[in-house]
Design a protein around this motif. Structure first.
Motif, PDB file in Angstrom:
ATOM      1  N   LYS A 173      -3.827   1.620  -1.051  1.00 18.43           N
ATOM      2  CA  LYS A 173      -4.783   0.845  -0.269  1.00 18.43           C
ATOM      3  C   LYS A 173      -5.652   1.795   0.553  1.00 18.43           C
ATOM      4  O   LYS A 173      -5.229   2.898   0.897  1.00 18.43           O
ATOM      5  CB  LYS A 173      -4.061  -0.098   0.699  1.00 18.43           C
ATOM      6  CG  LYS A 173      -3.163  -1.107   0.047  1.00 18.43           C
ATOM      7  CD  LYS A 173      -3.944  -2.270  -0.490  1.00 18.43           C
ATOM      8  CE  LYS A 173      -2.989  -3.326  -1.024  1.00 18.43           C
ATOM      9  NZ  LYS A 173      -3.689  -4.427  -1.629  1.00 18.43           N
ATOM     10  N   LYS A 174      -6.845   1.331   0.905  1.00 19.50           N
ATOM     11  CA  LYS A 174      -7.734   2.122   1.746  1.00 19.50           C
ATOM     12  C   LYS A 174      -7.172   2.186   3.161  1.00 19.50           C
ATOM     13  O   LYS A 174      -6.727   1.168   3.696  1.00 19.50           O
ATOM     14  CB  LYS A 174      -9.115   1.474   1.763  1.00 19.50           C
ATOM     15  CG  LYS A 174     -10.128   2.187   2.630  1.00 19.50           C
ATOM     16  CD  LYS A 174     -11.472   1.479   2.596  1.00 19.50           C
ATOM     17  CE  LYS A 174     -12.459   2.174   3.496  1.00 19.50           C
ATOM     18  NZ  LYS A 174     -13.776   1.524   3.454  1.00 19.50           N
ATOM     19  N   THR A 175      -7.184   3.368   3.759  1.00 16.49           N
ATOM     20  CA  THR A 175      -6.742   3.522   5.148  1.00 16.49           C
ATOM     21  C   THR A 175      -7.846   3.002   6.064  1.00 16.49           C
ATOM     22  O   THR A 175      -8.998   3.424   5.956  1.00 16.49           O
ATOM     23  CB  THR A 175      -6.461   4.992   5.464  1.00 16.49           C
ATOM     24  OG1 THR A 175      -5.526   5.508   4.527  1.00 16.49           O
ATOM     25  CG2 THR A 175      -5.903   5.164   6.853  1.00 16.49           C
ATOM     26  N   SER A 176      -7.487   2.097   6.950  1.00 18.66           N
ATOM     27  CA  SER A 176      -8.483   1.503   7.846  1.00 18.66           C
ATOM     28  C   SER A 176      -8.983   2.528   8.858  1.00 18.66           C
ATOM     29  O   SER A 176      -8.347   3.543   9.122  1.00 18.66           O
ATOM     30  CB  SER A 176      -7.889   0.296   8.567  1.00 18.66           C
ATOM     31  OG  SER A 176      -6.912   0.718   9.491  1.00 18.66           O
TER      32      SER A 176
END
Length: 59
Positions: free
Chosen positions: A6-9
């Motif tokens: 997942k993309k790191t926020s």
């Protein structure tokens, strides 16, 4: 090879980088000439450290 799932926020990324900032060096005043100097170091202006002359004035 490991790949993030997942993309790191932005929030998580910035929390990880929170401790990376630089801190300014400490400054104290020389008791001989009252000029600013770093603590535990010879005064670059007058050459004294702990009341004794370490650097002579003819440098």
């Amino acid at each position: 090879m490991a790949v993030p799932k997942k993309k790191t926020s932005k929030s998580k990324r910035d929390m990880r980088r929170a401790h990376d900032s630089l801190t300014p060096p400490g400054v104290s005043t020389c008791p001989q000439c009252n000029e600013p100097k770093q603590p535990h170091r010879v005064c670059p202006n007058c050459g004294f450290y702990k009341g004794k002359e370490i650097l002579s004035g003819e440098d």
